[in-house]
Design an enzyme around this catalytic site. Structure first.
Site, PDB file in Angstrom:
ATOM      1  CB  SER A 115      -8.155   3.415   2.696  1.00 56.13           C
ATOM      2  OG  SER A 115      -7.292   2.875   3.684  1.00 56.13           O
TER       3      SER A 115
ATOM      4  CB  SER B 217      -8.219   0.426   5.600  1.00 59.97           C
ATOM      5  OG  SER B 217      -8.959   1.606   5.471  1.00 59.97           O
TER       6      SER B 217
ATOM      7  CE  LYS C  90      -3.913   1.943   2.636  1.00 64.06           C
ATOM      8  NZ  LYS C  90      -4.776   1.744   3.813  1.00 64.06           N
TER       9      LYS C  90
HETATM   10  N1  GLN Z   1     -12.867   3.563   6.127  1.00 65.86           N
HETATM   11  C1  GLN Z   1     -12.378   4.084   7.361  1.00 65.86           C
HETATM   12  C2  GLN Z   1     -12.159   5.561   7.260  1.00 65.86           C
HETATM   13  O1  GLN Z   1     -12.626   6.113   6.327  1.00 65.86           O
HETATM   14  C3  GLN Z   1     -11.143   3.377   7.759  1.00 65.86           C
HETATM   15  C4  GLN Z   1      -9.955   3.739   7.005  1.00 65.86           C
HETATM   16  C5  GLN Z   1      -8.784   2.931   7.413  1.00 65.86           C
HETATM   17  O2  GLN Z   1      -8.907   1.887   8.068  1.00 65.86           O
HETATM   18  N2  GLN Z   1      -7.626   3.416   7.072  1.00 65.86           N
HETATM   19  O3  GLN Z   1     -11.560   6.182   8.081  1.00 65.86           O
END
Ligand code: GLN
Length: 481
Positions: free
Chosen positions: A150, A174, A75
């Site tokens: 994400s 994420s 990532k």
């Molecule tokens: N979807 C969650 C957010 O928008 C988590 C994002 C993540 O785990 N980095 O914050």
């Protein structure tokens, strides 16, 4: 060719049935063929990867390396020396870190080959990859839909076998949510299990690196390499991890699986619920007992997560001011430079920085931040109580399957609801696993298993038994056969 899994690659390379170079080329070719349509990668590091493969093929101590010759996608919020690392943001466009993250050092010491950096929501803020400055990734099961986020690019890379393994990061789901939406396995380890050194900070009390794989044995092997003490991250556990492979085949006879029925009562798509119910029957047939449990504060997880994550982000992202990292906004005054530079942030990041600053400001701090921390403590108590009666907790990973691109981008609340079942584990620091557990309307569904702190081994053991009894993890998306 579709790439073999990590265990097969290691075997083939250590016996010289295949060379690391051949496998690296195969991975790079698959990326060239599939990436234009799916946008899983922001940067492909072909030359560096091939150079490493050549060196691995030539080196003498190869057979002992646990990920020998295994291509891996990383990532783009994890620092890689000399490879552009953007975190999906224009604020870091062109940034080349002067050092490798701890997890990259560990991967390379284990013989893995980083082939590229994957697409993600800007600074990991989102659940669809649509908040990436590099355009959204697409779901390989249905390219007009999101792969989740994400860490969407990493999930796509593994689902399509561009690489057998990938790294993502978790702050609030994420890794698990995109794993579920793309039909692969993903793990959020216990907070402190894996060093965060070199992971670009979003919300430091929850951030954690997490692995993706196509099967549990590979996931366990990758976790084994990533986990362990690191003096550069003071939140990192000082004890070495257990041998994850040793208990994978222990089965689940007599294990107690808790299901928080009340929490699951609304908002779950019927197709997801059906797949989840069937997966509980599989666990029961394997010898587990299924028990109802209560997590009374779980329904507050989403707003609590939002407050904590935004508050910490507003502090962490203060460093992107044009002075040290990435592009600098041109201006006559210092303030002007800050303004111009920070104008490069996307809309979602700006929204969160403003809300985060607000909840930390005088007069509101007690009402929001302090209260959120209290709910966080209550939630952890819910789990502690539940784990007196059960060994793991099962829920769907996501309340829905992959949603269409564009469907939630204008509605942050709907977007945040994608995380209702995942953020509790981040707030509580607990480990949680997502494994493929079926399909609804030809889209993958994930089963989430949450465990006691430091007990990833239990989750992997349950996941492995589940996988032995099902074939969901073997399905390939139509864009990738
Ligand atoms: N979807 C969650 C957010 O928008 C988590 C994002 C993540 O785990 N980095 O914050």
């Amino acid at each position: 060719m579709t790439l073999p899994d990590a265990h097969e690659i290691r075997r083939a390379v250590s016996t010289r049935a295949l060379s690391a170079v051949e496998l690296c080329r195969a991975s790079l070719e698959r990326i060239s063929a599939l990436n234009p349509a799916l946008n899983a990668f922001i940067t492909v590091a072909a030359d560096r990867a091939l150079e490493r493969a050549v060196r691995l093929d030539a080196s003498a101590d190869r057979p002992a390396l646990p990920l020998l010759g295994v291509p891996i996608a990383v990532k783009d919020n994890i620092c890689t020396r000399g490879i552009r690392t953007t975190a999906g943001s224009r604020v870091l466009d062109g940034y080349e870190p002067p050092y490798d993250a701890a997890v990259i050092e560990r991967l390379e010491n284990a013989g893995a080959i980083v082939v590229g950096k994957t697409n993600c929501d800007e600074f990991a803020m989102g659940s669809s990859t649509e908040h990436s400055a590099f355009g959204p990734s697409r779901n390989p099961w249905s390219p007009d839909r999101t792969p989740g986020g994400s860490s969407g690019g990493s999930a796509v890379a593994v689902a399509t076998r561009m690489t057998p393994l990938a790294l993502g990061s978790e702050t609030g789901g994420s890794v698990r949510q995109p794993a579920a939406l793309c039909g692969v396995s993903g793990l959020k380890p216990t907070y402190g299990r894996i060093s965060r050194y070199g992971l670009i900070a979003f919300s430091s009390s929850m951030d954690q690196v997490g692995p993706f794989a196509t099967n549990i044995a590979d996931l366990a092997a990758l976790l084994q390499v990533l986990a362990g003490p690191d003096h550069r991250d003071s939140t990192c556990l000082t004890e070495a991890p257990p041998d994850y492979a040793a208990t994978l085949d222990d089965g689940i006879t007599g294990l107690r699986v808790g299901v928080p029925r009340d929490f699951l009562s609304d908002g779950v798509d019927p197709g997801v619920r059906d797949a989840f119910d069937v997966s509980l029957e599989v666990l029961r047939a394997a010898g587990a007992s299924i028990l109802d449990i209560d997590l009374p504060h779980a329904r507050y997880a989403t707003p609590t997560y939002a407050i904590v994550a935004m508050a910490e982000a507003s502090s962490n992202l203060g460093r992107y001011d044009g002075v040290r990292f990435g592009p600098r906004g041109d201006a006559d005054t210092l303030n002007g430079m800050y303004l111009r530079t920070r104008a490069l942030f996307g809309r979602e990041v700006k929204r969160r920085l403003m809300l985060g600053t607000y909840v930390l400001s005088g007069g509101y701090y007690d009402a929001y931040y302090v209260r959120a921390q209290r709910v966080r403590a209550l939630l952890r108590q819910d789990y502690d109580r539940a784990f007196e009666a059960v060994d793991v907790i099962a829920t769907p990973t996501s309340p829905t399957t992959a949603f269409p691109l564009g469907a939630r981008i204008e509605d942050p609340l709907q977007m945040y609801l994608a995380d209702i079942f995942t953020t509790s584990a981040n707030l509580s620091g607990l480990p949680a696993l997502s494994v493929p557990c079926g399909f609804a309307d030809a889209l993958p569904v994930g089963l989430q298993l949450t465990g006691r702190a430091w007990d990833e081994a239990m989750l992997l053991r349950v996941g492995a038994e589940y996988e032995r009894r099902t074939a969901w993890h073997l399905q390939l998306p139509p864009t990738a056969v």
